[in-house]
Scaffold this active site. Structure first.
Site, PDB file in Angstrom:
ATOM      1  N   HIS A  62       0.792  -1.332  -0.006  1.00  0.00           N
ATOM      2  CA  HIS A  62      -0.059  -0.213   0.130  1.00  0.00           C
ATOM      3  C   HIS A  62       0.958   1.127  -0.087  1.00  0.00           C
ATOM      4  O   HIS A  62       2.239   1.098  -0.021  1.00  0.00           O
ATOM      5  CB  HIS A  62      -0.883  -0.211   1.217  1.00  0.00           C
ATOM      6  N   HIS A  64       1.218   3.926   2.107  1.00  0.00           N
ATOM      7  CA  HIS A  64       1.791   4.755   3.344  1.00  0.00           C
ATOM      8  C   HIS A  64       3.074   4.829   3.288  1.00  0.00           C
ATOM      9  O   HIS A  64       3.844   3.919   2.663  1.00  0.00           O
ATOM     10  CB  HIS A  64       1.340   3.712   4.409  1.00  0.00           C
ATOM     11  N   ASP A  66       5.667   4.727   5.333  1.00  0.00           N
ATOM     12  CA  ASP A  66       6.519   3.822   6.002  1.00  0.00           C
ATOM     13  C   ASP A  66       6.853   2.678   4.949  1.00  0.00           C
ATOM     14  O   ASP A  66       7.741   1.824   5.269  1.00  0.00           O
ATOM     15  CB  ASP A  66       6.150   3.466   7.522  1.00  0.00           C
ATOM     16  N   HIS A  67       6.006   2.463   4.037  1.00  0.00           N
ATOM     17  CA  HIS A  67       6.284   1.256   3.092  1.00  0.00           C
ATOM     18  C   HIS A  67       6.753   1.635   1.837  1.00  0.00           C
ATOM     19  O   HIS A  67       7.270   0.824   1.001  1.00  0.00           O
ATOM     20  CB  HIS A  67       4.944   0.522   2.865  1.00  0.00           C
ATOM     21  N   HIS A 140      -6.832  -2.930   5.338  1.00  0.00           N
ATOM     22  CA  HIS A 140      -6.102  -1.882   6.181  1.00  0.00           C
ATOM     23  C   HIS A 140      -6.895  -0.508   6.097  1.00  0.00           C
ATOM     24  O   HIS A 140      -8.227  -0.693   5.813  1.00  0.00           O
ATOM     25  CB  HIS A 140      -4.527  -1.623   5.318  1.00  0.00           C
ATOM     26  N   ASP A 211       0.134  -4.590   5.689  1.00  0.00           N
ATOM     27  CA  ASP A 211      -0.531  -4.016   6.960  1.00  0.00           C
ATOM     28  C   ASP A 211      -1.953  -4.396   6.620  1.00  0.00           C
ATOM     29  O   ASP A 211      -2.646  -4.128   5.686  1.00  0.00           O
ATOM     30  CB  ASP A 211      -0.466  -2.427   6.910  1.00  0.00           C
ATOM     31  N   HIS A 269       6.459  -5.762  11.186  1.00  0.00           N
ATOM     32  CA  HIS A 269       5.777  -4.565  11.519  1.00  0.00           C
ATOM     33  C   HIS A 269       5.350  -4.332  12.913  1.00  0.00           C
ATOM     34  O   HIS A 269       4.349  -4.091  13.346  1.00  0.00           O
ATOM     35  CB  HIS A 269       4.446  -4.415  10.498  1.00  0.00           C
TER      36      HIS A 269
HETATM   37 ZN    ZN Z   1       2.866   0.383   8.081  1.00  0.00          ZN
HETATM   38 ZN    ZN Z   2      -0.016   1.150   6.678  1.00  0.00          ZN
END
Ligand code: ZN
Ligand code: ZN
Length: 306
Positions: A62, A64, A66-67, A140, A211, A269
């Protein structure tokens, strides 16, 4: 063929001293399949000595930060290193716009071709001669996907004594039969590989949840996996928070691994709040014994089954 999973980033949302942001690498022979590209990924790759020039596919669960925030830097470094091989990137709708925006703003050129495949629905996202990657929608707080890397079955074990008894001369014909091809003998007789091979051998399967809250269909998607890598952001006591933020707890991940009859489960995670993650491990192990917690640079070898 060697198959190895290397955890390059195992934290959720924000990095910690011990954990970098999400990135999980499958190394198969000389090829790399990267699942998510958290910030700091390049340095983790340098430390793990995995290289920047290999045949590589990237799968984003996805969008986000952080990814995916490791991806711009990775592309730039690959260009500075004069990468020549094409890079394939698979991700949800928006992946292309994200990368175009970054390239436009930072104005860096690429020395290699980037092919972006935006995934709209569940199904097979790539089909290679020896493996496929499948995806399914996860659950998510934004559009998200889980992935399964699945090797195709290998031809069965070769029995030389059967080949000899059938009068097949050793050499090229044996090699073709071993690779599952039908051959023609000198007298014109056709010989099928089944005549000298045992039953097809199952390939290996690695499932990566991304996630997600636990979702219907995951156990089926992960059925029989050698390894399930699952979101385990918060411990069981924070189940409500996990639900709200679109994540899973150790017990939820463990129940899914059990239901899917996976061989082993790795939790990842991990929220930055856990300096010591043993609580998470205990909660999962109570349900599914073959559980471990990923730490950065954990390497798992997945041997071929017979
Ligand atoms: Zn994440
Ligand atoms: Zn996420």
């Amino acid at each position: 063929m060697n198959l190895r999973v290397i955890f390059l980033g195992t934290s959720g949302a924000i990095p910690t001293v011990e954990r970098s942001l999400p990135a999980t690498l499958i190394q198969r022979g000389r090829e790399m399949l990267m699942f998510d590209c958290g910030e700091g990924l390049q340095r983790q790759m340098v430390k793990a000595k995995v290289g920047f020039h290999r045949r590589t596919k990237i799968f984003l669960s996805h969008l986000h930060g952080d990814h995916v925030l490791g991806l711009p830097g990775l592309l730039q470094t690959m260009a500075l290193m004069d990468r020549k091989l094409k890079l394939e990137i698979y991700g949800p709708e928006g992946t292309r716009a994200f990368l175009e925006c970054v390239r436009e703003s930072l104005q860096f050129g690429l020395t290699f071709q980037v092919e972006i495949y935006e995934i709209l629905d569940a199904g097979q996202v790539c089909d290679e001669p020896e493996y496929v990657v499948e995806t399914v929608k996860s659950n998510h707080v934004m559009k998200s996907f889980a992935y399964a890397f699945v090797e195709k079955p290998r031809p069965g074990k070769f029995y030389p004594e059967k080949a000899r008894a059938l009068g097949i001369p050793e050499g090229e014909l044996w090699s073709k039969l071993q690779h599952g091809e039908t051959v023609t003998l000198a007298d014109g007789k056709k010989m099928k590989p089944e005549a000298v091979l045992g039953g097809a051998r199952k390939g290996r399967k690695v499932v990566f949840s991304g996630d997600t809250r636990p979702f219907r269909g995951f156990a089926r998607f992960a059925a029989g996996a050698d390894l399930v890598i699952h979101d385990s952001t918060f411990d069981d006591a924070l189940g409500d928070k996990a639900e709200e933020d679109g994540h899973s707890t150790p017990s939820q991940a463990a129940r899914l691994a059990k239901a899917s009859k996976a061989k082993r489960l790795v939790l990842t995670h991990i929220s930055a709040r856990y300096i010591d993650s043993s609580l998470l491990l205990e909660q999962a192990k109570a349900i599914f014994a073959e559980t471990s917690i990923a730490t950065d640079f954990t390497v798992l070898e997945l041997p071929l089954g017979e």
